[in-house]
Design a protein around this motif. Sequence first.
Motif, PDB file in Angstrom:
ATOM      1  N   PRO A  96      -0.511   9.657 -33.518  1.00  0.00           N
ATOM      2  CA  PRO A  96      -1.566  10.053 -32.930  1.00  0.00           C
ATOM      3  C   PRO A  96      -2.461  10.190 -33.299  1.00  0.00           C
ATOM      4  N   ARG A  97      -2.769  10.379 -34.815  1.00  0.00           N
ATOM      5  CA  ARG A  97      -3.917  10.381 -34.961  1.00  0.00           C
ATOM      6  C   ARG A  97      -4.512   8.644 -35.013  1.00  0.00           C
ATOM      7  N   ALA A  98      -3.757   7.884 -35.467  1.00  0.00           N
ATOM      8  CA  ALA A  98      -4.571   6.400 -34.720  1.00  0.00           C
ATOM      9  C   ALA A  98      -4.562   6.150 -33.594  1.00  0.00           C
ATOM     10  N   GLN A  99      -3.580   6.857 -32.596  1.00  0.00           N
ATOM     11  CA  GLN A  99      -3.496   6.606 -31.016  1.00  0.00           C
ATOM     12  C   GLN A  99      -4.864   7.157 -30.498  1.00  0.00           C
ATOM     13  N   GLU A 100      -5.092   8.612 -30.970  1.00  0.00           N
ATOM     14  CA  GLU A 100      -6.112   9.744 -30.492  1.00  0.00           C
ATOM     15  C   GLU A 100      -7.547   8.417 -31.257  1.00  0.00           C
ATOM     16  N   LEU A 101      -7.515   8.535 -31.948  1.00  0.00           N
ATOM     17  CA  LEU A 101      -8.658   7.639 -32.391  1.00  0.00           C
ATOM     18  C   LEU A 101      -9.209   6.085 -31.693  1.00  0.00           C
ATOM     19  N   ILE A 102      -8.576   5.370 -31.188  1.00  0.00           N
ATOM     20  CA  ILE A 102      -9.045   4.053 -30.726  1.00  0.00           C
ATOM     21  C   ILE A 102      -9.290   4.723 -29.543  1.00  0.00           C
ATOM     22  N   LEU A 103      -8.087   5.410 -29.109  1.00  0.00           N
ATOM     23  CA  LEU A 103      -8.628   5.535 -26.640  1.00  0.00           C
ATOM     24  C   LEU A 103      -9.845   6.280 -27.003  1.00  0.00           C
ATOM     25  N   ARG A 104     -10.298   7.367 -27.780  1.00  0.00           N
ATOM     26  CA  ARG A 104     -11.749   7.569 -28.620  1.00  0.00           C
ATOM     27  C   ARG A 104     -12.352   6.830 -28.377  1.00  0.00           C
ATOM     28  N   GLN A 105     -12.751   6.020 -28.530  1.00  0.00           N
ATOM     29  CA  GLN A 105     -13.656   4.454 -29.410  1.00  0.00           C
ATOM     30  C   GLN A 105     -13.699   3.526 -28.714  1.00  0.00           C
ATOM     31  N   MET A 106     -12.474   3.210 -27.403  1.00  0.00           N
ATOM     32  CA  MET A 106     -12.594   2.989 -26.109  1.00  0.00           C
ATOM     33  C   MET A 106     -13.425   3.318 -25.443  1.00  0.00           C
ATOM     34  N   ALA A 107     -13.072   4.497 -24.674  1.00  0.00           N
ATOM     35  CA  ALA A 107     -13.938   5.581 -24.127  1.00  0.00           C
ATOM     36  C   ALA A 107     -15.093   5.756 -24.371  1.00  0.00           C
ATOM     37  N   GLN A 108     -16.017   5.292 -25.594  1.00  0.00           N
ATOM     38  CA  GLN A 108     -17.821   5.393 -26.355  1.00  0.00           C
ATOM     39  C   GLN A 108     -17.719   4.080 -25.867  1.00  0.00           C
ATOM     40  N   ILE A 109     -16.994   2.752 -26.388  1.00  0.00           N
ATOM     41  CA  ILE A 109     -17.704   1.276 -26.243  1.00  0.00           C
ATOM     42  C   ILE A 109     -17.273   1.372 -24.339  1.00  0.00           C
ATOM     43  N   SER A 110     -16.451   1.858 -23.653  1.00  0.00           N
ATOM     44  CA  SER A 110     -16.722   1.731 -21.772  1.00  0.00           C
ATOM     45  C   SER A 110     -17.735   2.217 -21.545  1.00  0.00           C
ATOM     46  N   PHE A 111     -18.022   3.468 -22.548  1.00  0.00           N
ATOM     47  CA  PHE A 111     -19.055   4.261 -21.651  1.00  0.00           C
ATOM     48  C   PHE A 111     -20.902   3.798 -21.914  1.00  0.00           C
ATOM     49  N   ALA A 112     -20.909   2.926 -23.510  1.00  0.00           N
ATOM     50  CA  ALA A 112     -21.895   2.301 -23.456  1.00  0.00           C
ATOM     51  C   ALA A 112     -22.415   1.115 -22.572  1.00  0.00           C
ATOM     52  N   ASP A 113     -21.257   0.080 -22.941  1.00  0.00           N
ATOM     53  CA  ASP A 113     -21.590  -0.580 -22.006  1.00  0.00           C
ATOM     54  C   ASP A 113     -21.550  -1.139 -20.816  1.00  0.00           C
ATOM     55  N   GLN A 114     -21.418   0.663 -20.364  1.00  0.00           N
ATOM     56  CA  GLN A 114     -21.871   0.835 -18.605  1.00  0.00           C
ATOM     57  C   GLN A 114     -23.449   1.358 -18.676  1.00  0.00           C
ATOM     58  N   ALA A 115     -23.669   2.550 -19.561  1.00  0.00           N
ATOM     59  CA  ALA A 115     -24.596   2.562 -19.463  1.00  0.00           C
ATOM     60  C   ALA A 115     -26.127   1.567 -19.873  1.00  0.00           C
ATOM     61  N   LEU A 116     -25.355   0.659 -20.563  1.00  0.00           N
ATOM     62  CA  LEU A 116     -26.529  -0.594 -21.268  1.00  0.00           C
ATOM     63  C   LEU A 116     -26.885  -1.760 -20.002  1.00  0.00           C
ATOM     64  N   GLU A 117     -25.291  -1.990 -19.068  1.00  0.00           N
ATOM     65  CA  GLU A 117     -25.727  -2.516 -17.442  1.00  0.00           C
ATOM     66  C   GLU A 117     -25.950  -1.781 -16.736  1.00  0.00           C
ATOM     67  N   ALA A 118     -26.357  -0.505 -16.559  1.00  0.00           N
ATOM     68  CA  ALA A 118     -27.173   0.198 -15.412  1.00  0.00           C
ATOM     69  C   ALA A 118     -28.270   0.035 -15.596  1.00  0.00           C
ATOM     70  N   GLU A 119     -28.321   0.083 -17.416  1.00  0.00           N
ATOM     71  CA  GLU A 119     -29.866   0.836 -17.150  1.00  0.00           C
ATOM     72  C   GLU A 119     -30.886  -1.412 -17.677  1.00  0.00           C
ATOM     73  N   PHE A 120     -30.003  -2.002 -18.415  1.00  0.00           N
ATOM     74  CA  PHE A 120     -30.555  -3.374 -17.700  1.00  0.00           C
ATOM     75  C   PHE A 120     -30.279  -4.167 -15.309  1.00  0.00           C
ATOM     76  N   SER A 121     -29.214  -3.777 -15.185  1.00  0.00           N
ATOM     77  CA  SER A 121     -29.821  -4.113 -13.656  1.00  0.00           C
ATOM     78  C   SER A 121     -30.750  -3.314 -13.015  1.00  0.00           C
ATOM     79  N   LYS A 122     -30.932  -1.867 -13.984  1.00  0.00           N
ATOM     80  CA  LYS A 122     -32.352  -1.066 -13.405  1.00  0.00           C
ATOM     81  C   LYS A 122     -33.520  -1.578 -14.215  1.00  0.00           C
ATOM     82  N   THR A 123     -34.006  -2.296 -14.488  1.00  0.00           N
ATOM     83  CA  THR A 123     -35.159  -3.187 -14.944  1.00  0.00           C
ATOM     84  C   THR A 123     -34.960  -4.012 -14.648  1.00  0.00           C
TER      85      THR A 123
END
Length: 231
Positions: A96-123
């Motif tokens: 469970p701990r490894a699964q939780e770590l991976i899912l949390r990290q994937m969510a953070q990566i996805s959120f960061a990518d979306q934020a970068l894409e939104a900022e890039f599009s706006k610019t």
Amino acid sequence: MMDHGKDDPSDKRAKSYKVGYCKPPSHTQFAKGRSGNPNGRPRGSKNKPVDLQGWGFRDDFLREAGRQVPGQQEGSLTMMQATVRRTFADAIRGRPRAQELILRQMAQISFADQALEAEFSKTMMEAKASGEMEIERRARLDLKNEPELVPHPDDILIDPETGTVSVRGLYSEDERKHYAELRAQAAVLRNYLVQLVEMIAAEKSASRRKAFKEMRATILARLDEIEDALS
């Protein structure tokens, strides 16, 4: 008068008390009701973050993460790669701990990518709008030299259905020059077409009018190719 024939209960407790693990000698223990830290914890000490950037920690951490796993052949896994692979292996085994770590990290990566894409599009949208305004301003003032706009508004492509923004030549100087040359050629051809229309209208010779029209058709075909490449 004291009764010396009776034992003091405190003496019995002292004899039965054995010094050992978690049982320090009685004379070293804190007195009952008194704090071991009478001055108390310093104000704000609980909220002080650990300085992970100080003392070269960041550089040491990244250096160690990129180091090759000891005992492995050249070009094999780094420490970070081996750690990530082990974490995924543990997650597959159902830990469970490894699964939780991976899912949390994937969510953070996805959120960061979306934020970068939104900022890039706006610019890029802002750059396209301001660039087009500058080109229109120069056209109104009849300024012939085109401003140096990087990226050029024509190279910022916006999908009207999805809103996705892409930029031609963003990472290549050669590609930027290529599209700049195409835009320059298109501008020359459009000006030439205007002159040809006037020449065809003024020409009285049928053969020369025919030659001008054939030339216009050739230029239009080339202009279509350029505009397709620029679209």
